[in-house]
Write a protein that holds these residues in place. Structure first.
Motif, PDB file in Angstrom:
ATOM      1  N   VAL A   1       0.738  -0.928   0.084  1.00  0.00           N
ATOM      2  CA  VAL A   1      -0.547  -0.115   0.012  1.00  0.00           C
ATOM      3  C   VAL A   1       1.273   1.286  -0.107  1.00  0.00           C
ATOM      4  N   LEU A   2       1.789   1.343   1.071  1.00  0.00           N
ATOM      5  CA  LEU A   2       3.098   2.001   0.577  1.00  0.00           C
ATOM      6  C   LEU A   2       3.551   2.598  -0.055  1.00  0.00           C
ATOM      7  N   GLY A   3       3.537   1.428  -1.326  1.00  0.00           N
ATOM      8  CA  GLY A   3       4.106   1.319  -2.320  1.00  0.00           C
ATOM      9  C   GLY A   3       3.412   2.261  -3.229  1.00  0.00           C
ATOM     10  N   LEU A   4       2.332   1.963  -3.754  1.00  0.00           N
ATOM     11  CA  LEU A   4       1.187   2.695  -4.141  1.00  0.00           C
ATOM     12  C   LEU A   4       0.979   3.923  -3.848  1.00  0.00           C
ATOM     13  N   ALA A   5       0.586   3.879  -3.070  1.00  0.00           N
ATOM     14  CA  ALA A   5       0.801   5.264  -2.389  1.00  0.00           C
ATOM     15  C   ALA A   5       1.830   6.615  -3.094  1.00  0.00           C
ATOM     16  N   LEU A   6       3.158   5.776  -2.771  1.00  0.00           N
ATOM     17  CA  LEU A   6       4.579   6.120  -3.382  1.00  0.00           C
ATOM     18  C   LEU A   6       4.923   6.990  -4.887  1.00  0.00           C
ATOM     19  N   THR A   7       4.433   5.445  -5.634  1.00  0.00           N
ATOM     20  CA  THR A   7       4.079   5.432  -6.468  1.00  0.00           C
ATOM     21  C   THR A   7       3.016   6.594  -7.468  1.00  0.00           C
ATOM     22  N   VAL A   8       2.150   6.289  -7.023  1.00  0.00           N
ATOM     23  CA  VAL A   8       0.939   7.483  -7.549  1.00  0.00           C
ATOM     24  C   VAL A   8       1.710   9.344  -6.812  1.00  0.00           C
ATOM     25  N   GLY A   9       1.932   9.419  -6.087  1.00  0.00           N
ATOM     26  CA  GLY A   9       2.608  10.611  -5.093  1.00  0.00           C
ATOM     27  C   GLY A   9       3.498  11.303  -6.297  1.00  0.00           C
TER      28      GLY A   9
ATOM     29  N   GLY B   1       8.336   4.332  -6.168  1.00  0.00           N
ATOM     30  CA  GLY B   1       7.018   3.447  -5.976  1.00  0.00           C
ATOM     31  C   GLY B   1       6.701   2.649  -6.608  1.00  0.00           C
ATOM     32  N   GLY B   2       7.346   2.035  -7.734  1.00  0.00           N
ATOM     33  CA  GLY B   2       7.108   1.220  -7.884  1.00  0.00           C
ATOM     34  C   GLY B   2       8.237  -0.505  -7.508  1.00  0.00           C
ATOM     35  N   ALA B   3       9.075   0.317  -7.099  1.00  0.00           N
ATOM     36  CA  ALA B   3       9.986  -0.842  -7.326  1.00  0.00           C
ATOM     37  C   ALA B   3       9.617  -1.498  -5.144  1.00  0.00           C
ATOM     38  N   VAL B   4       8.484   0.208  -4.624  1.00  0.00           N
ATOM     39  CA  VAL B   4       8.462  -0.239  -3.543  1.00  0.00           C
ATOM     40  C   VAL B   4       6.970  -1.307  -3.464  1.00  0.00           C
ATOM     41  N   LEU B   5       5.952  -1.179  -4.443  1.00  0.00           N
ATOM     42  CA  LEU B   5       5.038  -2.080  -4.240  1.00  0.00           C
ATOM     43  C   LEU B   5       5.439  -3.433  -5.360  1.00  0.00           C
ATOM     44  N   ALA B   6       6.410  -3.717  -6.051  1.00  0.00           N
ATOM     45  CA  ALA B   6       6.757  -5.009  -6.220  1.00  0.00           C
ATOM     46  C   ALA B   6       7.111  -6.035  -5.691  1.00  0.00           C
ATOM     47  N   ALA B   7       8.401  -5.108  -4.081  1.00  0.00           N
ATOM     48  CA  ALA B   7       8.971  -5.743  -3.358  1.00  0.00           C
ATOM     49  C   ALA B   7       7.215  -5.897  -2.448  1.00  0.00           C
ATOM     50  N   GLY B   8       6.440  -5.315  -1.459  1.00  0.00           N
ATOM     51  CA  GLY B   8       5.341  -5.436  -1.200  1.00  0.00           C
ATOM     52  C   GLY B   8       4.560  -6.931  -1.532  1.00  0.00           C
ATOM     53  N   LEU B   9       4.146  -6.530  -2.974  1.00  0.00           N
ATOM     54  CA  LEU B   9       3.969  -7.826  -3.663  1.00  0.00           C
ATOM     55  C   LEU B   9       4.303  -9.466  -3.761  1.00  0.00           C
ATOM     56  N   VAL B  10       5.616  -8.990  -3.694  1.00  0.00           N
ATOM     57  CA  VAL B  10       6.138 -10.493  -3.460  1.00  0.00           C
ATOM     58  C   VAL B  10       6.908 -11.180  -2.483  1.00  0.00           C
ATOM     59  N   TRP B  11       6.484  -9.517  -1.285  1.00  0.00           N
ATOM     60  CA  TRP B  11       6.253 -10.567  -0.002  1.00  0.00           C
ATOM     61  C   TRP B  11       5.251 -11.161   0.549  1.00  0.00           C
ATOM     62  N   THR B  12       4.323 -10.427   0.036  1.00  0.00           N
ATOM     63  CA  THR B  12       2.656 -11.081   0.182  1.00  0.00           C
ATOM     64  C   THR B  12       2.720 -12.589  -0.526  1.00  0.00           C
ATOM     65  N   LEU B  13       2.953 -12.303  -1.188  1.00  0.00           N
ATOM     66  CA  LEU B  13       3.266 -13.910  -2.317  1.00  0.00           C
ATOM     67  C   LEU B  13       4.010 -15.196  -1.837  1.00  0.00           C
TER      68      LEU B  13
END
Length: 182
Positions: free
Chosen positions: A52-60, A74-86
């Motif tokens: 969610v932080l990564g998504l907010a950073l990407t949009v911001g 932001g995209g890199a943080v989002l991708a890291a969060g999604l991989v970690w979730t997986l």
């Protein structure tokens, strides 16, 4: 369903056998599962927050005109969060904690698998640690101590009190621990 003459998808097992859990595949004759649990969904909290932080950073950061590449952070943080979730999803789906009529069976992991099987007669104590959030959401840490000092600890287990109670009932020889799958 496999076509006639087709090799099994997994060595030595047909499709139906593969869909059965690790615990079910490794039961001894006349052994039955009294209680089963998994890891708790709380393990998704930090990875989803990072996504969610990564998504907010990407949009911001997409609103910042220069340098244009900044939104990639932001995209890199989002991708890291999604991989970690997986990774945690796989961990959740491949974890099994079971009490049977004769043993405790713990299994975590898919590629790097960790399993422990402990006879009920060899269990000295089971410790449950729960904070306030754990008590409210019904998760906690289990520590199983066997004879000879064998110590197994598992974090963020769903319904650790229920697991402990079923171990105590099974150890007492009642075998009447109801519940089954949870």
């Amino acid at each position: 369903m496999l076509a006639a003459g087709a090799p099994a998808a997994h060595a030595g097992m047909d499709e139906e056998e593969w869909s059965v859990s690790y615990v079910e595949r490794n039961l001894l004759p006349d052994e039955r599962v009294l209680y089963r649990t998994r890891l708790h969904w709380i393990l998704f909290l930090k990875p989803v927050a990072l996504a969610v932080l990564g998504l907010a950073l990407t949009v911001g950061l997409a609103q910042v005109p220069e340098p244009r590449w900044l939104w990639y952070v932001g995209g890199a943080v989002l991708a890291a969060g999604l991989v970690w979730t997986l990774v945690h999803y796989v961990e959740l789906m491949t974890s099994e904690f079971a009490v049977t009529t004769t043993r405790l069976i713990f299994k975590v992991g898919l590629i790097a698998r960790y399993t422990t099987e402990l006879l009920l007669s060899k269990v000295e104590s089971i410790g449950v640690t729960q904070g306030l959030v754990g008590r409210i959401l019904n998760f906690g840490n289990l520590t199983v101590i066997g004879t000879g000092g064998t110590r197994e600890a598992f974090r963020r287990v769903r319904d650790p009190i229920g697991f402990r109670n079923h171990v105590q009932q099974a150890s007492a020889g009642t075998g009447q621990a109801g519940g089954g799958d949870r």
